[in-house]
Design a protein around this motif. Structure first.
Motif, PDB file in Angstrom:
ATOM      1  N   ARG A 330       0.826  -1.209   0.000  1.00 13.14           N
ATOM      2  CA  ARG A 330       0.000   0.000   0.000  1.00 13.14           C
ATOM      3  C   ARG A 330       0.865   1.265   0.000  1.00 13.14           C
ATOM      4  N   ALA A 331       1.996   1.277   0.733  1.00  7.18           N
ATOM      5  CA  ALA A 331       2.883   2.445   0.776  1.00  7.18           C
ATOM      6  C   ALA A 331       3.489   2.728  -0.593  1.00  7.18           C
ATOM      7  N   ILE A 332       3.849   1.690  -1.352  1.00  3.82           N
ATOM      8  CA  ILE A 332       4.423   1.874  -2.690  1.00  3.82           C
ATOM      9  C   ILE A 332       3.417   2.568  -3.610  1.00  3.82           C
ATOM     10  N   GLU A 333       2.151   2.144  -3.519  1.00  2.00           N
ATOM     11  CA  GLU A 333       1.131   2.768  -4.366  1.00  2.00           C
ATOM     12  C   GLU A 333       0.968   4.259  -4.016  1.00  2.00           C
ATOM     13  N   GLU A 334       1.000   4.630  -2.693  1.00  2.00           N
ATOM     14  CA  GLU A 334       0.829   6.013  -2.264  1.00  2.00           C
ATOM     15  C   GLU A 334       1.972   6.892  -2.753  1.00  2.00           C
ATOM     16  N   LYS A 335       3.227   6.429  -2.678  1.00  2.00           N
ATOM     17  CA  LYS A 335       4.375   7.229  -3.090  1.00  2.00           C
ATOM     18  C   LYS A 335       4.377   7.466  -4.604  1.00  2.00           C
ATOM     19  N   MET A 700       5.922  25.358  -4.940  1.00  2.17           N
ATOM     20  CA  MET A 700       7.349  25.031  -4.998  1.00  2.17           C
ATOM     21  C   MET A 700       7.759  24.120  -3.843  1.00  2.17           C
ATOM     22  N   ALA A 701       7.094  24.290  -2.666  1.00  3.45           N
ATOM     23  CA  ALA A 701       7.401  23.404  -1.543  1.00  3.45           C
ATOM     24  C   ALA A 701       7.035  21.963  -1.866  1.00  3.45           C
ATOM     25  N   THR A 702       5.886  21.781  -2.591  1.00  5.42           N
ATOM     26  CA  THR A 702       5.478  20.419  -2.960  1.00  5.42           C
ATOM     27  C   THR A 702       6.423  19.834  -4.010  1.00  5.42           C
ATOM     28  N   ALA A 703       6.803  20.670  -5.017  1.00  3.46           N
ATOM     29  CA  ALA A 703       7.689  20.182  -6.082  1.00  3.46           C
ATOM     30  C   ALA A 703       9.060  19.808  -5.534  1.00  3.46           C
ATOM     31  N   ALA A 704       9.506  20.493  -4.467  1.00  8.03           N
ATOM     32  CA  ALA A 704      10.840  20.226  -3.921  1.00  8.03           C
ATOM     33  C   ALA A 704      10.940  18.841  -3.293  1.00  8.03           C
ATOM     34  N   ARG A 705       9.810  18.141  -3.079  1.00 13.29           N
ATOM     35  CA  ARG A 705       9.829  16.815  -2.448  1.00 13.29           C
ATOM     36  C   ARG A 705      10.015  15.677  -3.438  1.00 13.29           C
ATOM     37  N   LEU A 706      10.265  15.974  -4.732  1.00 15.02           N
ATOM     38  CA  LEU A 706      10.327  14.924  -5.760  1.00 15.02           C
ATOM     39  C   LEU A 706      11.425  13.908  -5.444  1.00 15.02           C
ATOM     40  N   HIS A 707      12.660  14.398  -5.159  1.00 19.75           N
ATOM     41  CA  HIS A 707      13.762  13.460  -4.874  1.00 19.75           C
ATOM     42  C   HIS A 707      13.485  12.659  -3.610  1.00 19.75           C
ATOM     43  N   GLU A 708      12.868  13.309  -2.625  1.00 21.94           N
ATOM     44  CA  GLU A 708      12.551  12.603  -1.380  1.00 21.94           C
ATOM     45  C   GLU A 708      11.556  11.467  -1.634  1.00 21.94           C
ATOM     46  N   LEU A 709      10.551  11.705  -2.497  1.00 22.66           N
ATOM     47  CA  LEU A 709       9.538  10.680  -2.785  1.00 22.66           C
ATOM     48  C   LEU A 709      10.139   9.496  -3.543  1.00 22.66           C
ATOM     49  N   GLU A 710      11.058   9.757  -4.495  1.00 19.04           N
ATOM     50  CA  GLU A 710      11.679   8.657  -5.234  1.00 19.04           C
ATOM     51  C   GLU A 710      12.525   7.782  -4.314  1.00 19.04           C
ATOM     52  N   ALA A 711      13.236   8.403  -3.325  1.00 21.70           N
ATOM     53  CA  ALA A 711      14.034   7.614  -2.379  1.00 21.70           C
ATOM     54  C   ALA A 711      13.136   6.761  -1.487  1.00 21.70           C
ATOM     55  N   ALA A 712      11.998   7.336  -1.061  1.00 18.68           N
ATOM     56  CA  ALA A 712      11.079   6.570  -0.219  1.00 18.68           C
ATOM     57  C   ALA A 712      10.491   5.386  -0.978  1.00 18.68           C
ATOM     58  N   LEU A 713      10.232   5.564  -2.275  1.00 22.95           N
ATOM     59  CA  LEU A 713       9.679   4.475  -3.089  1.00 22.95           C
ATOM     60  C   LEU A 713      10.652   3.301  -3.149  1.00 22.95           C
ATOM     61  N   GLU A 714      11.946   3.572  -3.353  1.00 27.68           N
ATOM     62  CA  GLU A 714      12.941   2.499  -3.365  1.00 27.68           C
ATOM     63  C   GLU A 714      13.019   1.800  -2.007  1.00 27.68           C
ATOM     64  N   ARG A 715      12.891   2.552  -0.917  1.00 30.46           N
ATOM     65  CA  ARG A 715      12.988   1.979   0.439  1.00 30.46           C
ATOM     66  C   ARG A 715      11.823   1.031   0.707  1.00 30.46           C
ATOM     67  N   TYR A 716      10.602   1.393   0.296  1.00 31.55           N
ATOM     68  CA  TYR A 716       9.442   0.515   0.541  1.00 31.55           C
ATOM     69  C   TYR A 716       9.519  -0.761  -0.314  1.00 31.55           C
ATOM     70  N   GLN A 717      10.079  -0.679  -1.535  1.00 31.33           N
ATOM     71  CA  GLN A 717      10.227  -1.888  -2.376  1.00 31.33           C
ATOM     72  C   GLN A 717      11.198  -2.879  -1.727  1.00 31.33           C
TER      73      GLN A 717
END
Length: 1022
Positions: A330-335, A700-717
């Motif tokens: 479920r976390a992978i789908e959310e990210k 811009m605050a939301t867009a700045a989280r792009l790299h953070e979201l990609e790292a979290a996606l790899e961690r949940y996988q």
């Protein structure tokens, strides 16, 4: 001395600020209302106990407590801190900064330390007056104190120069002389009264010797009676011991007889309990094999239960791993969804840039428009303030007009004051001549009260004597039967002791049988309590013994009150004999005392008649006193007439000035409408833009989280893969626990098969273990029975031997003889006590007479000393009266010389001469003529006032610092600059503090402290 720092916490507009000060000139600069004067108020509050308004207004709004801390460096080089807290938890103390030792505490202690240690002041100098009139004159009052009339100036400066102390000392010494004269008259009367008591000393001494001889004879008789009583008591004590021994052996014999019966019963009980234990041993041998198989099955079940728990843990681990796998998916789908949204927000933020630029330009224009609007609002505030001042001045002028009319009316009536005061003084003089007579009357009244109280006590003693004589006759027949009652009581109590001992033993033995307790081996034996017949025999025996004790108690209950009454009557006879002998002396003294009391009453009536007319004189004096006070108030009101007229003229001039100022301010109000319209227009345009800059920042605050979201996606996988591996491992381990439930069911079947043998074995195992112990108990019981029979025979032999040595008749004769001797001894002691009390009373009277003799001698000496002191007081009063004006004149000359030097430095004019005369008028001479203070220019007045106040500081205290609050007020720019330069040239002061709302002192100072307001808080600029 100097102030090094001032720390303010929650004081008015200060939340928490520290102001550092240095040597030389310190300037406090800032706009009006920035908190400059608060610093001077804090110094006055902490160091001089002066605050011109309630302390509650000194605390910052919204706070409960405010604190002022001031660091001082004294001439000894050490640093001290004065801390004063106002509001909740108020506190005031001085601390040595280096050692941390608290040197003074509370208001009185701190003020005393500041006077003596910090300011080097003499006596009880008024710190508040020193601050208001010299050290830290409040804003606007620097020159006003010198503008008033001579009377007004004297009220201000007389306390500083302590002029009134000479007049006060002269007046107080007049009262001292009068007191000495009155005291000499009173002492003469005391000496005459004391001579009467001194004349009694020879007769009292003769009475003392007679009583002492009789007391010695009485004490010798008492010693003989004590010796006879000791010999009789010794013989009686020996017979008391034999009587007690017979009673004790009788009790022991009863106890051993009961023990023989008890041990016989116990032997039969032990035989029955041994048979029960042997039967239980046979059952244990028959069921032992089945018991062992049951125990083996329980041990196997314990091991199998451990295996079952391990299997359940593996099942739980597999379930947790499966749940974690679902959460990771479920976390992978959310990210993935959040990453898509961040890419879209970055593109939208870039599109808003042009709107953001427009918003910033509009905000800059709005800031400029608001500044123009604030300037116009300040002009409105100034206009409103001037309007209030004009209204206040108009009301003040009207009130002053009413006071002037009242003062003129009072001036006409105040002329009668001198005549009223003269009549009042005559009355007081006449009343003073009656004061010694009144004091003598009060002394006679006090003596009469004492004699009356003594006569009342003697009359009460005579009444009590008659009552005691009747009570004495009633107590004699009751006390006569005491001897026979005591003998019967002793017989009853001895019999009760024997019966109670037997009963106690029976109850203890029965309790042991009822608890199944073996009295020999201290073991629990159920067979001991099994025989009901044994318990019944104990119950019957206990009932019979309890009935006999009840009968004895009934007879004792009837006898004890009778014996108590007889004993009380006997003791009362002895006390009554002594009391009657004492009270007979009161009966003899009463007639003589009544004669003395009648003479005292006659003397009091004569003195009362002499002072009877003082009441009307006193009433007339009080009425005149009220009239003098009223006329003095009117005279004071009339004296203010000139001041009121001067004040009214000044207020009219101020009113004209404020009206002119308001006309000038009206010019600045015209730009208000234009500035207000610009602010509204710019605000409307900004509202239409709807804050594009804020929206851009959010995107811009939301867009700045792009790299953070990609790292979290790899961690949940990675987590999903780890949980999957754990689930597969747990499923593999569960296969080796197949068949575990069948093994557990097999062992439970074995338990059910041998359950009956297991229970029988447990039920009889403990009983079978007592076979040997009960065999030993039977043997010990037979031995105890034989020992009890032997002790019973021995006790009987001892009892008969002791009875043969005890003589009952001789014992009774000695007791009667002892009581007779004790009564004789008590009577002799009572007589001796009576003689000792009479001797003590004579001693007391003799000592009082001798004390009066010593007092008379001291009174004669005191009268001589007072006559010498009275002459000295008269000489000192005349000396003070002559010296007061001369000392004041010398002080004014010294202050004038110091003030002249300071004035010359400030004005840079050494050709002029400044002088402060006896009426505290400031005079400046340049050439042949003197100019008064009111004739000087504004700058000259400020410089002269500064010079005189600084000279006062140097002459009257060790304070070498001064504070000036707005000294350039109402001066033009040239005069302000000139005065600033002149203040810097003042010599003789370590530290000067100048408060100003303009920049006059910025270039003429050693230390500049600049203040400004941030919203409602004062801040020190760095």
């Amino acid at each position: 001395m100097k102030i090094t720092s001032i720390d303010l916490e929650n004081i008015k507009s200060y939340r928490r600020q520290t102001i550092e000060l240095t040597d030389g000139v310190n300037a406090i600069a800032g706009h009006n209302g920035s908190g400059k004067t608060t610093i001077l108020e804090a110094i006055g509050f902490a160091l001089f106990d002066f605050l011109p308004y309630p302390q509650s207004a000194f605390v910052r709004e919204g706070e409960k407590t405010g604190t002022v801390r001031i660091r001082l460096q004294l001439n000894d080089g050490r640093e001290y801190e004065v801390m004063r807290r106002v509001g909740t938890g108020a506190m005031y103390h001085v601390t040595d900064v280096e050692s941390g030792v608290r040197l003074a505490d509370q208001n009185k202690g701190v003020q005393e330390w500041l006077r003596q240690t910090a300011f080097d002041l003499e006596g009880e100098s008024d710190l508040e007056a020193l601050f208001k009139n010299a050290v830290g004159v409040p804003q606007g009052l620097m020159t006003s104190d010198f503008m008033g009339t001579g009377r007004t100036r004297k009220a201000i400066f007389d306390p500083l120069l302590r002029v009134e102390e000479y007049e006060k000392a002269w007046s107080e010494l007049l009262q001292t002389g009068n007191n000495i004269r009155d005291r000499i008259a009173v002492i003469g009367q005391d000496i005459a009264r004391l001579e009467t008591d001194v004349e009694r000393i020879p007769g009292l001494s003769e009475r003392h010797e007679d009583l002492a001889a009789k007391g010695a004879q009485s004490r010798a008789a008492i010693e003989g009676l004590v010796a006879d009583l000791g010999e009789i008591t010794s013989h009686k004590t020996a017979l008391d011991e034999l009587r007690d021994h017979v009673a004790a052996l009788d009790v022991h014999l009863c106890e051993w007889q009961e023990r023989v019966k008890h041990h016989g019963d116990m032997v039969e009980v032990y035989r029955a309990s041994l048979g029960m234990a042997e039967e239980a041993r046979d059952v244990v041998l028959r069921t032992e094999t089945g018991y062992q198989k049951y125990e083996d099955a329980r041990r196997v079940l314990t091991d199998l239960d451990l295996e079952r728990k391990k299997r359940d843990e593996l099942k739980q681990r597999a379930s947790v791993a499966a749940a974690n796998m679902q959460n990771a998916e479920r976390a992978i789908e959310e990210k993935v969804r959040e990453r898509s949204a961040a890419i879209a927000d970055g593109e939208a933020a870039a599109a808003l840039q042009s709107a953001v630029d427009r918003q910033e330009a509009l905000q800059n224009d709005l800031q400029e428009a608001r500044m123009r609007l604030r300037d116009a609002e300040k002009a409105e505030e100034t206009d409103a303030r001037l309007a209030r001042q004009i209204r206040d001045l108009e009301q003040a002028i009207e009130a002053e007009e009413q006071k002037i009319v009242s003062a003129r009316a009072a001036q006409a009536e105040a002329g009668r004051l001198e005549a009223a005061m003269a009549r009042h003084r005559d009355l007081l003089t006449h009343l003073a001549t009656l004061a010694p007579v009144r004091d003598q009357m009060e002394d006679v009244a006090s003596e009469g009260k004492r004699l009356r109280e003594q006569a009342d006590r003697l009359a009460a003693d005579v009444d009590r004597l008659q009552s005691l004589r009747g009570e004495l006759q009633a107590a004699e027949p009751i006390a006569a039967g005491r001897k026979s009652l005591e003998m019967r009581e002793r017989q009853l109590r001895e019999e009760r002791i024997r019966v109670q001992a037997t009963l106690d033993y029976q109850e203890v033995a029965r309790a042991d049988l009822q608890r199944a307790s073996c009295p020999l081996l201290e073991l629990q034996c159920p067979v001991v309590g099994a025989d009901r017949a044994v318990l019944d025999r104990f119950d019957r025996r206990v009932t019979d013994l309890a009935a006999r004790i009840g009968s004895l108690d009934d007879e004792l209950a009837t006898l004890v009150p009778q014996l108590s009454n007889a004993a009380t009557a006997s003791e009362r006879l002895q006390v009554l004999s002594v009391d009657v002998a004492k009270l007979e002396s009161s009966e003899r003294m009463l007639p003589e005392l009544n004669t003395t009391l009648a003479a005292c009453r006659k003397q009091y009536a004569e003195l009362k008649a002499r002072v009877a007319d003082s009441t009307s004189l006193q009433s007339e004096s009080e009425s005149l006193q009220k009239e003098v006070v009223r006329l003095q108030r009117l005279a004071g009101e009339a004296a203010r007439l000139g001041d009121l007229e001067d004040q009214q003229r000044r207020d009219r001039q101020s009113l004209d000035d404020r009206r002119a100022d308001r006309e000038r301010v009206s010019v600045d109000l015209k730009g208000r409408a234009e500035a207000d319209a610009a602010v509204h227009r710019l605000n409307s345009e900004l509202e239409r833009l709807e804050d594009p800059r804020g929206r851009q920042r959010g995107l811009m605050a939301t867009a700045a989280r792009l790299h953070e979201l990609e790292a979290a996606l790899e961690r949940y996988q990675a987590q999903l893969q780890d949980h999957s591996d754990r689930w597969r491992a747990a499923i593999g381990e569960l296969q080796r626990y197949d068949g575990l439930d069948a093994q557990i069911a097999e062992q439970h079947a074995i338990e059910r098969q041998h359950d009956e043998d297991y229970k029988l074995y447990l039920a009889n195992r403990d009983e079978a273990a007592h076979v040997n112990a009960r065999q030993d108990a039977l043997t010990a019981g037979e031995e105890a029975l034989a020992e009890a029979k032997r002790a019973e025979a021995e006790t009987l032999v001892k009892l008969e031997a002791v009875r043969s040595r005890y003589d009952v008749d001789e014992h009774e004769r000695l007791k009667a003889l002892q009581m007779e001797k004790e009564r004789d001894l008590a009577s002799a002691k009572s007589e001796c006590r009576h003689l000792e009390e009479d001797l003590a009373a004579v001693d007391k009277e003799l000592e009082r007479a001798r004390l009066q003799e010593r007092r008379m001698q001291r009174a004669v000496e005191e009268r001589t000393e007072l006559e010498t002191a009275g002459a000295a007081v008269r000489f000192i009063r005349q000396t003070i009266k002559d010296a007061g004006p001369a000392v004041t004149e010398t002080l004014l000359q010294n202050i004038s010389a110091i003030a002249n030097d300071i004035y010359a430095e400030i004005m840079d004019d050494h050709a002029s001469e400044l002088r402060w005369d006896r009426d505290y008028e400031v005079l400046v001479r340049r050439g042949p003529d003197d100019r008064k203070f009111a004739q000087l220019s504004g700058g000259e007045q400020m410089s002269a006032a500064l010079a005189v106040r600084l000279a006062l500081l140097k002459e009257m205290s060790g304070v070498d610092m001064a504070f000036f609050d707005e000294p350039t007020q109402n001066m033009d720019s040239d005069r302000r600059v000139n005065l600033a330069g002149q203040i810097r040239q003042i010599r003789g002061f370590n530290q000067l503090l100048v408060i100003s709302h303009d920049d006059t002192f910025e270039h003429h100072t050693d230390n500049l402290v600049r203040l400004h307001k941030e919203e409602d808080e004062t801040v020190v600029e760095t």
